[in-house]
Design a protein around this motif. Structure first.
Motif, PDB file in Angstrom:
ATOM      1  N   ALA A  70       0.834  -1.209   0.000  1.00 17.23           N
ATOM      2  CA  ALA A  70       0.000   0.000   0.000  1.00 17.23           C
ATOM      3  C   ALA A  70       0.866   1.255   0.000  1.00 17.23           C
ATOM      4  O   ALA A  70       0.568   2.227  -0.701  1.00 17.23           O
ATOM      5  N   ALA A  71       1.950   1.238   0.780  1.00 15.66           N
ATOM      6  CA  ALA A  71       2.858   2.386   0.827  1.00 15.66           C
ATOM      7  C   ALA A  71       3.505   2.616  -0.535  1.00 15.66           C
ATOM      8  O   ALA A  71       3.625   3.753  -1.002  1.00 15.66           O
ATOM      9  N   PHE A  72       3.909   1.528  -1.189  1.00  5.86           N
ATOM     10  CA  PHE A  72       4.565   1.632  -2.493  1.00  5.86           C
ATOM     11  C   PHE A  72       3.590   2.127  -3.559  1.00  5.86           C
ATOM     12  O   PHE A  72       3.937   2.989  -4.378  1.00  5.86           O
ATOM     13  N   VAL A  73       2.371   1.592  -3.573  1.00  6.62           N
ATOM     14  CA  VAL A  73       1.369   2.024  -4.559  1.00  6.62           C
ATOM     15  C   VAL A  73       1.029   3.504  -4.352  1.00  6.62           C
ATOM     16  O   VAL A  73       0.886   4.262  -5.324  1.00  6.62           O
ATOM     17  N   TYR A  74       0.931   3.929  -3.091  1.00  7.02           N
ATOM     18  CA  TYR A  74       0.695   5.350  -2.802  1.00  7.02           C
ATOM     19  C   TYR A  74       1.816   6.207  -3.378  1.00  7.02           C
ATOM     20  O   TYR A  74       1.573   7.223  -4.039  1.00  7.02           O
ATOM     21  N   ARG A  75       3.059   5.803  -3.155  1.00 10.31           N
ATOM     22  CA  ARG A  75       4.210   6.581  -3.648  1.00 10.31           C
ATOM     23  C   ARG A  75       4.201   6.660  -5.171  1.00 10.31           C
ATOM     24  O   ARG A  75       4.490   7.714  -5.758  1.00 10.31           O
ATOM     25  N   MET A  76       3.863   5.553  -5.838  1.00  8.88           N
ATOM     26  CA  MET A  76       3.809   5.560  -7.291  1.00  8.88           C
ATOM     27  C   MET A  76       2.654   6.425  -7.803  1.00  8.88           C
ATOM     28  O   MET A  76       2.774   7.082  -8.852  1.00  8.88           O
ATOM     29  N   ALA A  77       1.539   6.432  -7.086  1.00 10.85           N
ATOM     30  CA  ALA A  77       0.413   7.296  -7.463  1.00 10.85           C
ATOM     31  C   ALA A  77       0.802   8.764  -7.349  1.00 10.85           C
ATOM     32  O   ALA A  77       0.414   9.601  -8.179  1.00 10.85           O
ATOM     33  N   VAL A  78       1.573   9.097  -6.314  1.00  6.36           N
ATOM     34  CA  VAL A  78       2.058  10.472  -6.142  1.00  6.36           C
ATOM     35  C   VAL A  78       2.961  10.852  -7.313  1.00  6.36           C
ATOM     36  O   VAL A  78       2.873  11.969  -7.851  1.00  6.36           O
ATOM     37  N   GLU A  79       3.827   9.934  -7.741  1.00  2.06           N
ATOM     38  CA  GLU A  79       4.718  10.223  -8.864  1.00  2.06           C
ATOM     39  C   GLU A  79       3.941  10.422 -10.156  1.00  2.06           C
ATOM     40  O   GLU A  79       4.303  11.255 -10.992  1.00  2.06           O
ATOM     41  N   LEU A  80       2.864   9.649 -10.346  1.00  2.00           N
ATOM     42  CA  LEU A  80       2.027   9.844 -11.531  1.00  2.00           C
ATOM     43  C   LEU A  80       1.381  11.222 -11.516  1.00  2.00           C
ATOM     44  O   LEU A  80       1.311  11.902 -12.549  1.00  2.00           O
ATOM     45  N   ALA A  81       0.885  11.635 -10.354  1.00  2.46           N
ATOM     46  CA  ALA A  81       0.258  12.954 -10.244  1.00  2.46           C
ATOM     47  C   ALA A  81       1.262  14.057 -10.534  1.00  2.46           C
ATOM     48  O   ALA A  81       0.921  15.082 -11.145  1.00  2.46           O
ATOM     49  N   ARG A  82       2.504  13.867 -10.136  1.00  2.00           N
ATOM     50  CA  ARG A  82       3.538  14.871 -10.410  1.00  2.00           C
ATOM     51  C   ARG A  82       3.939  14.867 -11.868  1.00  2.00           C
ATOM     52  O   ARG A  82       4.147  15.914 -12.482  1.00  2.00           O
ATOM     53  N   ALA A  83       4.040  13.673 -12.465  1.00  2.00           N
ATOM     54  CA  ALA A  83       4.417  13.565 -13.870  1.00  2.00           C
ATOM     55  C   ALA A  83       3.356  14.162 -14.786  1.00  2.00           C
ATOM     56  O   ALA A  83       3.672  14.748 -15.825  1.00  2.00           O
ATOM     57  N   TRP A  84       2.080  13.999 -14.403  1.00  2.00           N
ATOM     58  CA  TRP A  84       0.969  14.469 -15.237  1.00  2.00           C
ATOM     59  C   TRP A  84       0.246  15.648 -14.599  1.00  2.00           C
ATOM     60  O   TRP A  84      -0.956  15.830 -14.776  1.00  2.00           O
ATOM     61  N   SER A  85       0.964  16.451 -13.862  1.00  2.00           N
ATOM     62  CA  SER A  85       0.333  17.561 -13.140  1.00  2.00           C
ATOM     63  C   SER A  85      -0.415  18.498 -14.091  1.00  2.00           C
ATOM     64  O   SER A  85       0.184  19.043 -15.028  1.00  2.00           O
ATOM     65  N   PRO A  86      -1.719  18.703 -13.869  1.00  2.00           N
ATOM     66  CA  PRO A  86      -2.491  19.598 -14.744  1.00  2.00           C
ATOM     67  C   PRO A  86      -2.124  21.067 -14.602  1.00  2.00           C
ATOM     68  O   PRO A  86      -2.668  21.910 -15.313  1.00  2.00           O
ATOM     69  N   SER A  87      -1.200  21.397 -13.686  1.00  7.78           N
ATOM     70  CA  SER A  87      -0.719  22.774 -13.602  1.00  7.78           C
ATOM     71  C   SER A  87       0.075  23.145 -14.854  1.00  7.78           C
ATOM     72  O   SER A  87       0.241  24.325 -15.167  1.00  7.78           O
ATOM     73  N   ARG A  88       0.567  22.125 -15.582  1.00  9.77           N
ATOM     74  CA  ARG A  88       1.240  22.349 -16.858  1.00  9.77           C
ATOM     75  C   ARG A  88       0.232  22.181 -17.990  1.00  9.77           C
ATOM     76  O   ARG A  88      -0.567  21.252 -17.986  1.00  9.77           O
ATOM     77  N   VAL A  89       0.308  23.076 -18.946  1.00  9.14           N
ATOM     78  CA  VAL A  89      -0.718  23.159 -19.989  1.00  9.14           C
ATOM     79  C   VAL A  89      -0.893  21.838 -20.726  1.00  9.14           C
ATOM     80  O   VAL A  89      -2.023  21.410 -20.997  1.00  9.14           O
ATOM     81  N   GLN A  90       0.195  21.160 -21.050  1.00  3.85           N
ATOM     82  CA  GLN A  90       0.084  19.945 -21.862  1.00  3.85           C
ATOM     83  C   GLN A  90      -0.612  18.796 -21.137  1.00  3.85           C
ATOM     84  O   GLN A  90      -1.051  17.832 -21.762  1.00  3.85           O
ATOM     85  N   PHE A  91      -0.726  18.885 -19.805  1.00  7.99           N
ATOM     86  CA  PHE A  91      -1.381  17.825 -19.044  1.00  7.99           C
ATOM     87  C   PHE A  91      -2.720  18.262 -18.456  1.00  7.99           C
ATOM     88  O   PHE A  91      -3.236  17.622 -17.534  1.00  7.99           O
ATOM     89  N   SER A  92      -3.261  19.347 -18.958  1.00  6.84           N
ATOM     90  CA  SER A  92      -4.580  19.803 -18.523  1.00  6.84           C
ATOM     91  C   SER A  92      -5.559  19.660 -19.679  1.00  6.84           C
ATOM     92  O   SER A  92      -5.339  20.234 -20.757  1.00  6.84           O
ATOM     93  N   PRO A  93      -6.613  18.826 -19.497  1.00  7.88           N
ATOM     94  CA  PRO A  93      -7.086  18.172 -18.263  1.00  7.88           C
ATOM     95  C   PRO A  93      -6.651  16.720 -18.113  1.00  7.88           C
ATOM     96  O   PRO A  93      -7.176  16.009 -17.252  1.00  7.88           O
TER      97      PRO A  93
END
Length: 317
Positions: free
Chosen positions: A174-197
């Protein structure tokens, strides 16, 4: 001392947590060699292939399917490997070690504080660039202080506290999956135009996973000196930030030390308007060192609290 050893030895989950912390502090993963970096790069490559729709609804659908494509096979492989491991505790230990990132957080803090203290903007930008999505080229010393402090707070909140929290809930996987989910959110952060939405599903999932642990850490930060003022400021400012967990934590630390956080930020050359959080003092090297000390002590307190809770659950109390 013997009672403590017997408790750790009889409680496999507690033994794994303390072993992981000890191993991590002695032999941490270098950031460049951490699996999260490879995962992050693979997520960006996948997005280049599937993030091609102009329609809002199609981009949301693509982002959701891409998230599932990254997470589901990973979880399936993990559970397929679990029966092959001769000692379940070693399996949990391995994934908790892969998830937690305390030493690199402290290393970043020490190096960044030194660069700020020397007013070495180029060194500070070089340290900050790999760990943030925002543009760093135009940041002044004031902007670097804010960005570095926010990064340190969120790194402690997610890479240490959040990882330990989810370990307590579901073990090392669970800890590892959480960490990987956080990395996905950072990699695809919608704050950057190309990843919104496209990145909105990933960031919403992490917002849900962060909701309890980051608010819990914010309450721990609030305890003690200025606790009433911190809670008042959380009520006033938290709603102005888009993510509920990070908003509580940023406001709590900012109010505790009277630091000014948030404010406008530049992503891919475009200015993003963000709410101002915390107090009025612009973070400097000294203040960032104070933030690191504050959060490190809260982490140690949480480790003791979580250990007691896990021991109580194991003994059926």
């Amino acid at each position: 001392m013997e009672d403590l050893f017997n408790l750790l030895y009889s409680n496999g989950a507690l033994l794994v947590m303390w072993s992981a912390l000890l191993c991590h502090l002695i032999l941490p993963f270098p950031r460049e060699a951490h699996p999260a970096i490879l995962w992050h790069k693979f997520a960006e490559l996948l997005a280049q292939k599937v993030n091609t729709n102009n329609s809002y609804s199609q981009s949301i659908l693509s982002g959701s399917l891409a998230w599932l494509l990254m997470i589901v096979p990973m979880v399936a492989v993990i559970f397929a490997l679990k029966p092959l491991v001769w000692q379940p505790q070693l399996f949990e230990l391995a994934f908790l070690l892969l998830a937690i990132d305390w030493r690199n957080t402290d290393k970043f803090s020490a190096q960044f504080v030194t660069a700020l203290a020397r007013e070495d903007k180029e060194q500070a930008k070089m340290l900050l660039k790999p760990v943030v999505n925002r543009s760093t080229e135009s940041l002044s010393l004031l902007g670097l202080g804010k960005a570095g402090t926010e990064t340190l707070i969120m790194s402690y909140g997610r890479n240490v506290f959040g990882v330990l929290f989810w370990y307590g809930i579901g073990g090392g996987v669970a800890a590892f999956v959480y960490r990987m989910a956080v990395e996905l959110a950072r990699a695809w952060s919608p704050s950057r135009v190309q990843f919104s939405p496209f990145g909105i599903p990933a960031i919403r999932i992490v917002a849900l996973l962060d909701f309890i642990p980051l608010r819990l850490l914010a309450l721990m930060v609030a305890i003690g000196n200025k606790s009433r003022a911190v809670m008042t400021l959380i009520k006033q400012q938290a709603a102005s930030w888009p993510l509920p967990g990070p908003s509580w934590l940023l406001v709590s630390v900012g109010a505790k030390l009277e630091l000014s956080l948030g404010g406008p930020a530049i992503y891919d050359g475009k200015k993003s308007v963000r709410a101002k959080l915390g107090g009025r003092i612009a973070p400097s090297a000294l203040h960032m060192a104070q933030v690191q000390k504050l959060l490190a002590w809260r982490m140690l307190a949480w480790i003791l609290i979580q250990s007691a809770l896990m021991a109580a659950v194991y003994q059926g109390i």
